[in-house]
Design a protein around this motif. Structure first.
Motif, PDB file in Angstrom:
ATOM      1  N   ASP A  28       0.929  -1.423  -0.134  1.00  0.00           N
ATOM      2  CA  ASP A  28      -0.023  -0.061   0.247  1.00  0.00           C
ATOM      3  C   ASP A  28       0.907   1.465  -0.196  1.00  0.00           C
ATOM      4  N   VAL A  29       1.974   1.118   0.923  1.00  0.00           N
ATOM      5  CA  VAL A  29       2.765   2.304   0.759  1.00  0.00           C
ATOM      6  C   VAL A  29       3.679   2.755  -0.443  1.00  0.00           C
ATOM      7  N   VAL A  30       4.073   1.573  -0.971  1.00  0.00           N
ATOM      8  CA  VAL A  30       4.626   1.454  -2.256  1.00  0.00           C
ATOM      9  C   VAL A  30       3.660   1.951  -3.409  1.00  0.00           C
ATOM     10  N   ASP A  31       2.412   1.748  -3.669  1.00  0.00           N
ATOM     11  CA  ASP A  31       1.387   2.223  -4.297  1.00  0.00           C
ATOM     12  C   ASP A  31       1.278   3.630  -4.270  1.00  0.00           C
ATOM     13  N   ASP A  32       1.060   3.953  -2.957  1.00  0.00           N
ATOM     14  CA  ASP A  32       0.989   5.324  -2.489  1.00  0.00           C
ATOM     15  C   ASP A  32       2.046   6.099  -3.139  1.00  0.00           C
ATOM     16  N   ASN A  33       3.222   5.876  -3.039  1.00  0.00           N
ATOM     17  CA  ASN A  33       4.428   6.521  -3.372  1.00  0.00           C
ATOM     18  C   ASN A  33       4.553   6.714  -4.719  1.00  0.00           C
ATOM     19  N   ILE A  34       4.064   5.510  -5.592  1.00  0.00           N
ATOM     20  CA  ILE A  34       4.183   5.768  -6.884  1.00  0.00           C
ATOM     21  C   ILE A  34       3.089   6.716  -7.512  1.00  0.00           C
ATOM     22  N   ALA A  35       1.842   6.514  -6.793  1.00  0.00           N
ATOM     23  CA  ALA A  35       0.819   7.387  -7.236  1.00  0.00           C
ATOM     24  C   ALA A  35       1.277   8.917  -7.251  1.00  0.00           C
ATOM     25  N   ALA A  36       1.829   9.275  -5.722  1.00  0.00           N
ATOM     26  CA  ALA A  36       2.291  10.387  -5.647  1.00  0.00           C
ATOM     27  C   ALA A  36       3.315  11.055  -6.675  1.00  0.00           C
ATOM     28  N   LEU A  37       4.293   9.826  -7.378  1.00  0.00           N
ATOM     29  CA  LEU A  37       5.179  10.550  -8.188  1.00  0.00           C
ATOM     30  C   LEU A  37       4.415  10.938  -9.526  1.00  0.00           C
ATOM     31  N   PHE A  38       3.381  10.071  -9.869  1.00  0.00           N
ATOM     32  CA  PHE A  38       2.991  10.211 -11.235  1.00  0.00           C
ATOM     33  C   PHE A  38       2.134  11.735 -11.036  1.00  0.00           C
ATOM     34  N   ALA A  39       1.453  11.749  -9.977  1.00  0.00           N
ATOM     35  CA  ALA A  39       0.652  13.390  -9.630  1.00  0.00           C
ATOM     36  C   ALA A  39       1.932  14.459  -9.570  1.00  0.00           C
ATOM     37  N   ASP A  40       2.779  14.173  -9.070  1.00  0.00           N
ATOM     38  CA  ASP A  40       3.761  15.227  -9.091  1.00  0.00           C
ATOM     39  C   ASP A  40       4.357  15.590 -10.599  1.00  0.00           C
ATOM     40  N   TYR A  41       4.639  14.316 -11.227  1.00  0.00           N
ATOM     41  CA  TYR A  41       5.065  14.637 -12.505  1.00  0.00           C
ATOM     42  C   TYR A  41       4.101  15.133 -13.419  1.00  0.00           C
ATOM     43  N   ALA A  42       2.882  14.887 -13.227  1.00  0.00           N
ATOM     44  CA  ALA A  42       1.776  15.412 -14.220  1.00  0.00           C
ATOM     45  C   ALA A  42       1.853  17.005 -13.822  1.00  0.00           C
ATOM     46  N   THR A  43       1.870  17.250 -12.557  1.00  0.00           N
ATOM     47  CA  THR A  43       1.908  18.654 -12.187  1.00  0.00           C
ATOM     48  C   THR A  43       3.069  19.370 -12.760  1.00  0.00           C
ATOM     49  N   ALA A  44       4.355  18.991 -12.647  1.00  0.00           N
ATOM     50  CA  ALA A  44       5.531  19.481 -13.155  1.00  0.00           C
ATOM     51  C   ALA A  44       5.354  19.474 -14.801  1.00  0.00           C
ATOM     52  N   LEU A  45       4.741  18.765 -15.536  1.00  0.00           N
ATOM     53  CA  LEU A  45       4.574  19.027 -16.846  1.00  0.00           C
ATOM     54  C   LEU A  45       3.668  19.966 -17.161  1.00  0.00           C
ATOM     55  N   ARG A  46       2.542  20.168 -16.496  1.00  0.00           N
ATOM     56  CA  ARG A  46       1.624  20.818 -16.721  1.00  0.00           C
ATOM     57  C   ARG A  46       2.041  22.573 -16.461  1.00  0.00           C
ATOM     58  N   THR A  47       2.800  22.475 -15.465  1.00  0.00           N
ATOM     59  CA  THR A  47       3.346  23.731 -15.246  1.00  0.00           C
ATOM     60  C   THR A  47       4.810  24.164 -15.828  1.00  0.00           C
ATOM     61  N   ASP A  48       5.269  23.407 -16.950  1.00  0.00           N
ATOM     62  CA  ASP A  48       6.374  23.648 -17.698  1.00  0.00           C
ATOM     63  C   ASP A  48       7.597  23.468 -16.731  1.00  0.00           C
ATOM     64  N   ARG A  49       7.616  22.873 -15.680  1.00  0.00           N
ATOM     65  CA  ARG A  49       8.779  22.578 -14.791  1.00  0.00           C
ATOM     66  C   ARG A  49       9.545  21.353 -15.089  1.00  0.00           C
ATOM     67  N   HIS A  50      10.240  21.630 -16.123  1.00  0.00           N
ATOM     68  CA  HIS A  50      11.071  20.248 -16.703  1.00  0.00           C
ATOM     69  C   HIS A  50      12.179  19.895 -15.805  1.00  0.00           C
ATOM     70  N   ASP A  51      12.669  20.967 -15.128  1.00  0.00           N
ATOM     71  CA  ASP A  51      13.773  20.760 -14.068  1.00  0.00           C
ATOM     72  C   ASP A  51      13.357  19.777 -13.019  1.00  0.00           C
ATOM     73  N   VAL A  52      12.030  19.918 -12.643  1.00  0.00           N
ATOM     74  CA  VAL A  52      11.406  19.330 -11.443  1.00  0.00           C
ATOM     75  C   VAL A  52      11.037  17.594 -12.107  1.00  0.00           C
TER      76      VAL A  52
END
Length: 80
Positions: A28-52
């Motif tokens: 469960d913890v691993v799945d939550d961590n991976i889901a958070a990675l995808f959410a953070d990645y989507a936010t970074a792309l949406r805000t043009d933060r390619h460094d993040v």
């Protein structure tokens, strides 16, 4: 709020925190961590933060190299 912060706020002495820890598996913890990675990645792309986005890809590679491929294809439209 992060589930980890939530548990930290409750501390080890509350009944709710004890029930949450007892019911949470490592998977469960691993799945939550991976889901958070995808959410953070989507936010970074949406805000043009390619460094993040690059930092997130580096972190994903440390967790599981296959995640990098999943992130690379994450925002492409599905094939019909």
């Amino acid at each position: 709020m992060s589930p980890f912060l939530f548990d930290a706020d409750l501390a080890a002495t509350t009944e709710l925190a004890a029930k949450r820890r007892a019911a949470t598996t490592v998977g469960d913890v691993v799945d939550d961590n991976i889901a958070a990675l995808f959410a953070d990645y989507a936010t970074a792309l949406r805000t043009d933060r390619h460094d993040v986005a690059a930092l997130i890809r580096d972190h994903a590679e440390a967790i599981d190299p296959a995640l990098v491929d999943e992130l690379a294809g994450f925002d492409y439209p599905a094939a019909a």
